[in-house]
Design an enzyme around this catalytic site. Sequence first.
Site, short mmCIF file in Angstrom:
data_model
loop_
_atom_site.label_atom_id
_atom_site.label_comp_id
_atom_site.label_asym_id
_atom_site.label_seq_id
_atom_site.Cartn_x
_atom_site.Cartn_y
_atom_site.Cartn_z
N ARG A 8 1.10 -1.59 0.15
CA ARG A 8 -0.03 0.12 -0.28
C ARG A 8 0.84 1.26 -0.35
NH1 ARG A 8 -1.60 1.15 6.60
NH2 ARG A 8 -0.59 0.28 7.30
N SER A 35 -5.10 5.35 6.01
CA SER A 35 -4.76 3.41 5.78
C SER A 35 -4.57 3.26 4.50
CB SER A 35 -6.30 2.74 6.40
OG SER A 35 -6.08 3.22 7.37
N GLU A 56 -18.89 1.86 0.14
CA GLU A 56 -18.12 2.20 -0.94
C GLU A 56 -18.36 1.46 -2.15
OE1 GLU A 56 -18.19 0.80 1.54
OE2 GLU A 56 -16.76 0.74 2.82
N PHE A 81 -14.47 -4.60 1.52
CA PHE A 81 -15.87 -3.64 1.61
C PHE A 81 -15.53 -3.25 -0.12
CE2 PHE A 81 -14.57 -3.10 5.30
CZ PHE A 81 -14.96 -4.21 6.54
N HIS A 107 -5.09 -3.60 1.91
CA HIS A 107 -5.97 -4.82 3.63
C HIS A 107 -6.08 -5.83 3.06
CE1 HIS A 107 -4.41 -1.03 5.61
NE2 HIS A 107 -5.31 -1.19 6.12
N ASP A 115 -7.32 -7.36 13.23
CA ASP A 115 -8.64 -6.40 13.23
C ASP A 115 -9.96 -7.71 12.55
OD1 ASP A 115 -8.39 -3.75 13.73
OD2 ASP A 115 -8.26 -3.34 11.15
N ARG A 166 -1.40 -5.22 3.58
CA ARG A 166 -1.27 -3.61 4.63
C ARG A 166 0.16 -3.51 5.06
NH1 ARG A 166 -1.26 -4.48 10.64
NH2 ARG A 166 -1.46 -2.74 11.54
#
Lengths: 319, 270
Positions: A8, A35, A56, A81, A107, A115, A166
Amino acid sequence: MGKMRSTREGYGEGLLLLGEKNNNLVVLDADTSCSTKTDIFARKFPHRFFNVGVAEQNLMGIAAGLSLTGKIAFASGYSIFVSGKAWDQIRNIICYCKLNVKIGATHAGITVGADGATHQALEDIALMRVIPNMNVVVPCDAVEARKAVFTIAEEIQGPVYLRLGRGAVPSITQESTPFIFGKALTLNEGKDVTIIACGIMVWESLKAVEELKEEGISVKLLNFHTIKPPDEEAIIQAAKQTRALVTAEEHQIIGGLGGMVSEIIAREMPVPLEMVGVKNSFGESGEASELMEKFGLTAKEIVKAVKRVLKKKKTILPL
Amino acid sequence: MENKELEKKATQIRRDIVLMLQESKSGHPGGSLSSTEIMVALYFSVLKHDPQKPNWIERDRFILSKGHSCPVQYACLARAGYFNREELFTLRKLNSRLQGHPGKDKKLPGIEVSSGSLGQGLSISVGNALGFKLDNKLQRVYCLMGDGELDEGQIWEAAMAGAHYRLNNLCAVVDNNGLQIDGCLKEVMNIEPLREKWNSFGWNTIEIDGHKMQEILNAFKAAQEEKNKPTVIIAHTIKGKGISFMENVAGWHGKAPSKEETDRALKELV
């Protein structure tokens, strides 16, 4: 092994550099810019950055609309998502209309870590690659991710799903390593078996190659960064050359890289195949490394898979 | 075009819709007929467009969010000169450019984007209007939604965004005919109070009789004069308008008329 950086970060850096070069680039996010690392672009080009909030589906619709005015729209968010919640928007608008929308999905995979399962996209490759007109790219390190941003923006007219992680991962490719969309990158030549890997599993595969080398097993390794369109020639050639394949991905073994490879070899060159990946289960909370261990996404598991496939090769395909 | 001519055009378009659907043996008359005057106002008076140059870069954009009402759009496009009227009768048939729901891949002139999955057109319109703002273009974006479609959550995500970005170059229209597939909106899923909803989302909200040409044109003009907000026109309409036996009957949402029903309808559409 080079510096540890996440894909990322490579993505964010790529967007910034591309933004400097191309005024037509717009970046969108769904309240995850810190993020996804689109915040780097946002700070430099605030007027070309749109944060649509936690929405989204709207993210994809707005990106589609922007692309209709000639923009290259990068829509970013968490892979679980964007690929899941907005699948209909991606399919029925972005892909059906073949719009120039690039989805920067961060992620991805189990390495999201603490998470837990709701945030660990393990089905997104399957969800995306099944849609006509969609392209799917999974970089293995930050440098490759940065190059992929340029390539999919400058060379690909149409939608691309860019799958990013991530956590920090070791650098495998160099600045000078070519990134050719749709062409697998051979990281090691070998004759006994071929490992086909993507994303974080390329590093695990490299470790497995070294381990197997010590045991006298010669392994060919492909960094399969473009899942779709797949480099069929590379797969068929590897199947012909080594007559045994192992796939390794941070994704369900159903429908992902392993699924794609098996579709091709079943049709073109049936050879024994073993798949390393998540086996029809959800993830859970934990440290990334603990989860990789628990869900069998390690060099150790790849080594085992290689041994299994070599056994099959011997019994099924006596030479 | 004078109001009288526009009204005449609306009758022609309604006749086209009935004939097309009779030929295709399936499709959606109810919502096409309820939005006919709105669509005629757009294509024959409001939109800045050139049917001879469908990809003219300076054109206004029209996004049909309620994709199932494409028969009315196809008929407007044909009558405006985007393609030959004969092609209307290929609707829903194999190899036709007139898909059951608009498909951009079929390259029918005048179709900006595919639609059919409800709830998406307003987001696309927001993006489109944002793009024009970004490039300091003065073009406008129009979007037609159904009222049943407002059940979709994405519409309200887009409504929030449209106001947030102060898209005064965006004008949405709700074809408020009060019926959805399973019956009255009030019974299936109540969307009222609609005006208050859009107002509270920060939109310039105008309510009109969606079958009165002058009211429609006035509303579009008021939308053009708005300086800070996107505009939504809540057009009160009658589903199946113009054909007595289709009016206000939910069953005509997605059913084609028989030969006999078509003849009866055409007798009324004069």
